[in-house]
Scaffold this motif. Structure first.
Motif, PDB file in Angstrom:
ATOM      1  N   VAL A   4      -1.951  27.043  -7.780  1.00 48.31           N
ATOM      2  CA  VAL A   4      -1.515  28.438  -7.511  1.00 48.31           C
ATOM      3  C   VAL A   4      -1.308  28.592  -6.191  1.00 48.31           C
ATOM      4  O   VAL A   4      -1.857  28.320  -5.304  1.00 48.31           O
ATOM      5  N   ILE A   5      -0.185  29.800  -5.840  1.00 46.79           N
ATOM      6  CA  ILE A   5      -0.083  30.261  -4.769  1.00 46.79           C
ATOM      7  C   ILE A   5      -0.446  31.783  -4.866  1.00 46.79           C
ATOM      8  O   ILE A   5       0.275  32.575  -5.759  1.00 46.79           O
ATOM      9  N   GLN A   6      -1.200  32.300  -4.003  1.00 43.33           N
ATOM     10  CA  GLN A   6      -1.535  33.720  -3.855  1.00 43.33           C
ATOM     11  C   GLN A   6      -0.374  34.450  -2.918  1.00 43.33           C
ATOM     12  O   GLN A   6      -0.390  33.887  -1.843  1.00 43.33           O
ATOM     13  N   TRP A   7       0.470  35.178  -3.289  1.00 41.94           N
ATOM     14  CA  TRP A   7       1.478  35.752  -2.574  1.00 41.94           C
ATOM     15  C   TRP A   7       1.180  37.227  -2.065  1.00 41.94           C
ATOM     16  O   TRP A   7       0.976  38.016  -2.953  1.00 41.94           O
ATOM     17  N   ARG A  18      -9.914  35.450  -3.643  1.00 45.19           N
ATOM     18  CA  ARG A  18     -11.423  35.141  -3.758  1.00 45.19           C
ATOM     19  C   ARG A  18     -11.532  34.537  -5.056  1.00 45.19           C
ATOM     20  O   ARG A  18     -12.515  33.542  -5.158  1.00 45.19           O
ATOM     21  N   HIS A  19     -11.040  34.888  -6.259  1.00 47.49           N
ATOM     22  CA  HIS A  19     -11.474  34.507  -7.379  1.00 47.49           C
ATOM     23  C   HIS A  19     -10.497  33.265  -7.884  1.00 47.49           C
ATOM     24  O   HIS A  19     -11.144  32.507  -8.650  1.00 47.49           O
ATOM     25  N   VAL A  20      -9.413  32.989  -7.111  1.00 49.60           N
ATOM     26  CA  VAL A  20      -8.794  31.881  -7.581  1.00 49.60           C
ATOM     27  C   VAL A  20      -9.665  30.835  -6.651  1.00 49.60           C
ATOM     28  O   VAL A  20      -9.792  29.407  -7.275  1.00 49.60           O
ATOM     29  N   ILE A  21      -9.986  31.018  -5.650  1.00 48.81           N
ATOM     30  CA  ILE A  21     -10.744  29.953  -4.905  1.00 48.81           C
ATOM     31  C   ILE A  21     -12.017  29.671  -5.519  1.00 48.81           C
ATOM     32  O   ILE A  21     -12.452  28.421  -5.717  1.00 48.81           O
ATOM     33  N   GLY A  22     -12.612  30.583  -6.235  1.00 49.47           N
ATOM     34  CA  GLY A  22     -13.892  30.300  -7.090  1.00 49.47           C
ATOM     35  C   GLY A  22     -13.830  29.757  -8.384  1.00 49.47           C
ATOM     36  O   GLY A  22     -14.691  29.304  -8.888  1.00 49.47           O
ATOM     37  N   ARG A  23     -12.385  29.471  -8.959  1.00 50.72           N
ATOM     38  CA  ARG A  23     -12.496  29.039 -10.142  1.00 50.72           C
ATOM     39  C   ARG A  23     -12.315  27.458 -10.115  1.00 50.72           C
ATOM     40  O   ARG A  23     -11.429  26.929  -9.135  1.00 50.72           O
ATOM     41  N   ASP A  24     -12.969  26.837 -11.128  1.00 48.20           N
ATOM     42  CA  ASP A  24     -12.805  25.284 -11.087  1.00 48.20           C
ATOM     43  C   ASP A  24     -11.492  24.743 -11.761  1.00 48.20           C
ATOM     44  O   ASP A  24     -11.234  23.655 -11.465  1.00 48.20           O
ATOM     45  N   ASP A  25     -10.963  25.778 -12.503  1.00 43.75           N
ATOM     46  CA  ASP A  25      -9.809  25.234 -13.246  1.00 43.75           C
ATOM     47  C   ASP A  25      -8.679  25.635 -12.498  1.00 43.75           C
ATOM     48  O   ASP A  25      -7.323  25.352 -13.017  1.00 43.75           O
ATOM     49  N   LEU A  26      -8.475  26.360 -11.249  1.00 41.82           N
ATOM     50  CA  LEU A  26      -7.299  26.728 -10.394  1.00 41.82           C
ATOM     51  C   LEU A  26      -7.597  25.823  -9.089  1.00 41.82           C
ATOM     52  O   LEU A  26      -8.400  25.744  -8.359  1.00 41.82           O
ATOM     53  N   ASP A  27      -6.405  25.619  -8.627  1.00 36.11           N
ATOM     54  CA  ASP A  27      -6.181  24.710  -7.324  1.00 36.11           C
ATOM     55  C   ASP A  27      -5.398  25.562  -6.287  1.00 36.11           C
ATOM     56  O   ASP A  27      -4.125  25.540  -6.726  1.00 36.11           O
ATOM     57  N   LEU A  28      -5.835  26.369  -5.393  1.00 34.78           N
ATOM     58  CA  LEU A  28      -5.082  26.918  -4.465  1.00 34.78           C
ATOM     59  C   LEU A  28      -4.192  26.166  -3.590  1.00 34.78           C
ATOM     60  O   LEU A  28      -4.912  25.139  -2.934  1.00 34.78           O
ATOM     61  N   VAL A  29      -2.982  26.291  -3.388  1.00 37.39           N
ATOM     62  CA  VAL A  29      -2.229  25.441  -2.863  1.00 37.39           C
ATOM     63  C   VAL A  29      -1.362  26.089  -1.650  1.00 37.39           C
ATOM     64  O   VAL A  29      -0.685  25.579  -0.580  1.00 37.39           O
ATOM     65  N   VAL A  41      -4.645  31.018   9.320  1.00 34.65           N
ATOM     66  CA  VAL A  41      -5.960  31.344   9.123  1.00 34.65           C
ATOM     67  C   VAL A  41      -6.237  30.676   7.712  1.00 34.65           C
ATOM     68  O   VAL A  41      -5.696  30.820   6.799  1.00 34.65           O
ATOM     69  N   ASP A  42      -7.541  30.003   7.640  1.00 38.16           N
ATOM     70  CA  ASP A  42      -7.901  29.519   6.216  1.00 38.16           C
ATOM     71  C   ASP A  42      -8.129  30.630   5.288  1.00 38.16           C
ATOM     72  O   ASP A  42      -8.652  31.690   5.612  1.00 38.16           O
ATOM     73  N   ALA A  43      -7.495  30.061   4.117  1.00 42.64           N
ATOM     74  CA  ALA A  43      -7.541  31.134   3.006  1.00 42.64           C
ATOM     75  C   ALA A  43      -8.979  31.698   2.831  1.00 42.64           C
ATOM     76  O   ALA A  43      -9.303  33.007   2.381  1.00 42.64           O
ATOM     77  N   GLY A  44      -9.884  30.757   2.572  1.00 49.09           N
ATOM     78  CA  GLY A  44     -11.263  31.464   2.591  1.00 49.09           C
ATOM     79  C   GLY A  44     -11.758  32.328   3.589  1.00 49.09           C
ATOM     80  O   GLY A  44     -12.573  33.318   3.264  1.00 49.09           O
ATOM     81  N   SER A  45     -11.488  32.139   4.865  1.00 52.56           N
ATOM     82  CA  SER A  45     -11.795  33.364   5.942  1.00 52.56           C
ATOM     83  C   SER A  45     -11.131  34.561   5.655  1.00 52.56           C
ATOM     84  O   SER A  45     -11.517  35.643   6.139  1.00 52.56           O
ATOM     85  N   VAL A  54      -6.874  25.196   3.245  1.00 52.83           N
ATOM     86  CA  VAL A  54      -5.496  25.765   2.834  1.00 52.83           C
ATOM     87  C   VAL A  54      -5.159  27.143   3.810  1.00 52.83           C
ATOM     88  O   VAL A  54      -6.158  27.934   4.011  1.00 52.83           O
ATOM     89  N   SER A  55      -4.268  26.682   4.850  1.00 54.14           N
ATOM     90  CA  SER A  55      -3.877  27.904   5.651  1.00 54.14           C
ATOM     91  C   SER A  55      -2.980  28.833   5.138  1.00 54.14           C
ATOM     92  O   SER A  55      -1.827  28.321   4.507  1.00 54.14           O
ATOM     93  N   ALA A  56      -2.974  30.168   5.568  1.00 52.61           N
ATOM     94  CA  ALA A  56      -2.212  31.020   5.204  1.00 52.61           C
ATOM     95  C   ALA A  56      -0.859  31.033   5.980  1.00 52.61           C
ATOM     96  O   ALA A  56      -0.895  30.367   7.051  1.00 52.61           O
ATOM     97  N   THR A  57       0.280  31.494   5.633  1.00 53.14           N
ATOM     98  CA  THR A  57       1.284  31.262   6.211  1.00 53.14           C
ATOM     99  C   THR A  57       2.179  32.523   6.178  1.00 53.14           C
ATOM    100  O   THR A  57       2.346  33.221   5.057  1.00 53.14           O
ATOM    101  N   ASP A  58       3.021  33.003   7.119  1.00 50.67           N
ATOM    102  CA  ASP A  58       3.927  34.005   6.977  1.00 50.67           C
ATOM    103  C   ASP A  58       5.480  33.354   6.892  1.00 50.67           C
ATOM    104  O   ASP A  58       6.526  34.084   6.835  1.00 50.67           O
ATOM    105  N   ASP A  59       5.697  32.059   6.691  1.00 50.18           N
ATOM    106  CA  ASP A  59       6.896  31.248   6.524  1.00 50.18           C
ATOM    107  C   ASP A  59       7.273  31.184   5.141  1.00 50.18           C
ATOM    108  O   ASP A  59       6.689  30.636   4.168  1.00 50.18           O
ATOM    109  N   ARG A  60       8.177  32.287   4.624  1.00 52.36           N
ATOM    110  CA  ARG A  60       8.357  32.450   3.082  1.00 52.36           C
ATOM    111  C   ARG A  60       8.982  31.046   2.680  1.00 52.36           C
ATOM    112  O   ARG A  60       8.710  30.727   1.452  1.00 52.36           O
TER     113      ARG A  60
END
Length: 348
Positions: A4-7, A18-29, A41-45, A54-60
Motif C-alpha cells: 500500500v501507498i498512502q497518498w 495509522r491503520h495501514v501500519i497497524g494491519r497485519d495484512d497490509l504492507d506500507l511501501v 520523516v518515518d511514516a510511523g512518526s 518507510v520514509s515519507a517523500t514529496d517526490d511524486r
C-alpha cells in the motif's frame, strides 16, 4: 500481503496511515507528503506509531515507480481538481489500483466526461482498477440509501443530509478557501460561493444513488445558503470574525421524473448559529412515499469529536474496500458497480 501507498497525510490521510501500519495484512511501501518538512520523516512518526522504516517523500515521480498493489489517494481534489486527477491517472497507468476519497472522485463522469475518460484510459493502460468513495459523499447516499429502498413500496422523494459542527476541523484550506467560512457573505472568492461548483460536490453522490435505484437524472439544481456569526469565533482552522460566514448549507436537487433526490451538507462553526436550520448532528436519510421512513446515524456516538470520527470512518471505508478493488476486473468503478464489501478486520 497487499502493498500500500498512502497518498497525502492530512486529517483523514493520517488516520488511514495509522491503520495501514497497524494491519497485519497490509504492507506500507510508500507515503506521499506535500509539506517539505515531512519529507524524509518515518511514516510511523507522522501518525503516532512506531517507526516503520518507510520514509515519507514529496517526490511524486519516485512513488509512481514504486512497486505497490494499491494507492489510498487522499489528496485535496476539492481545491486542486486537475492536479489530483492527473495524479490518479498516472498512478493507474503505472499499474497500481487506486482508491480515492473526495467528492469529485465519487462519480467522475457526472463531473466532467473528459476526466472520466482519462481515468478509464489509464485503467486500460495499467490493467488497473479505480474506485471513488468516502463517507459523505461516498457512503451515506450511495450505499445506505439504496439498502433502505429494499423496504419501500415507492418513493416520491429521497433526502440525504449531513449536519456537522466544523469548529474542530483543522483544515484551513478547506474551511476558509474552499467553503468560505470567515468571509463576508457577499465575497465570491471562496470556491463554494459558485453554486454550480457547490453542486458539483454532490452531483456524483446523487448520480450513484440514481444508478443504484435504476433512475435517470433529468435535471439538476445546485444551491448554497449561508448565515453569519454575531461574534468572533476561534476554531481549529483559524479565526472567524464577527459578521462573516459562520454556518452554511449547500447541495443539489436532482429531478428523476417521479422521484426527486436531494443531497445536502449543513455545517456550523457554533451550535447556536442558524437556529432555524436542522440541528441534530449526524447523517440522515429519509424517504417520502410508502412507507415514509427516516434513519439517523451518528458517528462518534459516545460523545467523541464528530468531525474527527467522520474522518476515521472515511479512512476505514477506503481501507476496507481494498480486497474488493484487488479482486475486481480492471476498470473504473463506483459504489453502485463495485462488488459489495464489508470490513475485513475479522481475524486480522
Amino acid at each position: 500481503m497487499t502493498r500500500v501507498i498512502q497518498w497525502a497525510t492530512g486529517v483523514t490521510g493520517t488516520m488511514s496511515l495509522r491503520h495501514v501500519i497497524g494491519r497485519d495484512d497490509l504492507d506500507l511501501v510508500g507515503v506521499r507528503v506535500y509539506d517539505p518538512a515531512k519529507s524524509g520523516v518515518d511514516a510511523g512518526s507522522l501518525c503516532g506509531m512506531p517507526e516503520t522504516g518507510v520514509s515519507a517523500t514529496d517526490d511524486r515521480d519516485a512513488l509512481l515507480t514504486t512497486d505497490a498493489d494499491v494507492v489510498l489517494y487522499m489528496g485535496k481534489v476539492e481545491t486542486d481538481t486537475p492536479g489530483c486527477f492527473a495524479d490518479v491517472c498516472d498512478l493507474l497507468a503505472s499499474g497500481k489500483n487506486v482508491i480515492t476519497t473526495g467528492s469529485r472522485f465519487i462519480h467522475p463522469r457526472s463531473l466532467d466526461g473528459s476526466l472520466a475518460d482519462g481515468i478509464e484510459t489509464a485503467c486500460e493502460r495499467g490493467n488497473s482498477t479505480f474506485l471513488g468513495l468516502g463517507l459523505y459523499p461516498g457512503f451515506i447516499g450511495e450505499t445506505l440509501a439504496p439498502i433502505l429502498s429494499r423496504i419501500t413500496a415507492r418513493a416520491d422523494r429521497i433526502d440525504v443530509r449531513e449536519v456537522l459542527n466544523y469548529s474542530t476541523y483543522a483544515s484551513h484550506d478547506l474551511i476558509f478557501n474552499a467553503m468560505g467560512f470567515g468571509f463576508p457573505p457577499e465575497d465570491t472568492t471562496p470556491l463554494l460561493t459558485n453554486t454550480q461548483y457547490a453542486a458539483s460536490a454532490w452531483i456524483g453522490s446523487a448520480t450513484v444513488l440514481a444508478q443504484a435505484l435504476g433512475l435517470e437524472i433529468r435535471g439538476v439544481e445546485g444551491y448554497r445558503e449561508v448565515a453569519t456569526t454575531p461574534r468572533a469565533l476561534t476554531v481549529a482552522a483559524g479565526e472567524i470574525p464577527a459578521g462573516t460566514v459562520g454556518a452554511m448549507r449547500f447541495g443539489v436537487v436532482a429531478d428523476c421524473g417521479d422521484v426527486t433526490l436531494s443531497v445536502e451538507h449543513l455545517t456550523r462553526m457554533a451550535d447556536d448559529l442558524a437556529p432555524d436550520w436542522p440541528a441534530e448532528i449526524g447523517y440522515e436519510v429519509s424517504f417520502s412515499g410508502e412507507p415514509n421512513l427516516r434513519i439517523h446515524l451518528v458517528i462518534g456516538s459516545h460523545d467523541e469529536d464528530h468531525a474527527q470520527q467522520g474522518c476515521l470512518a472515511t479512512a476505514m471505508h477506503a481501507i476496507n474496500a481494498i480486497p474488493a478493488v484487488m479482486a475486481a476486473d480492471p476498470g473504473a468503478y463506483d459504489l453502485s458497480t463495485i462488488t459489495p464489501f464489508v470490513a475485513h478486520w475479522a481475524g486480522s
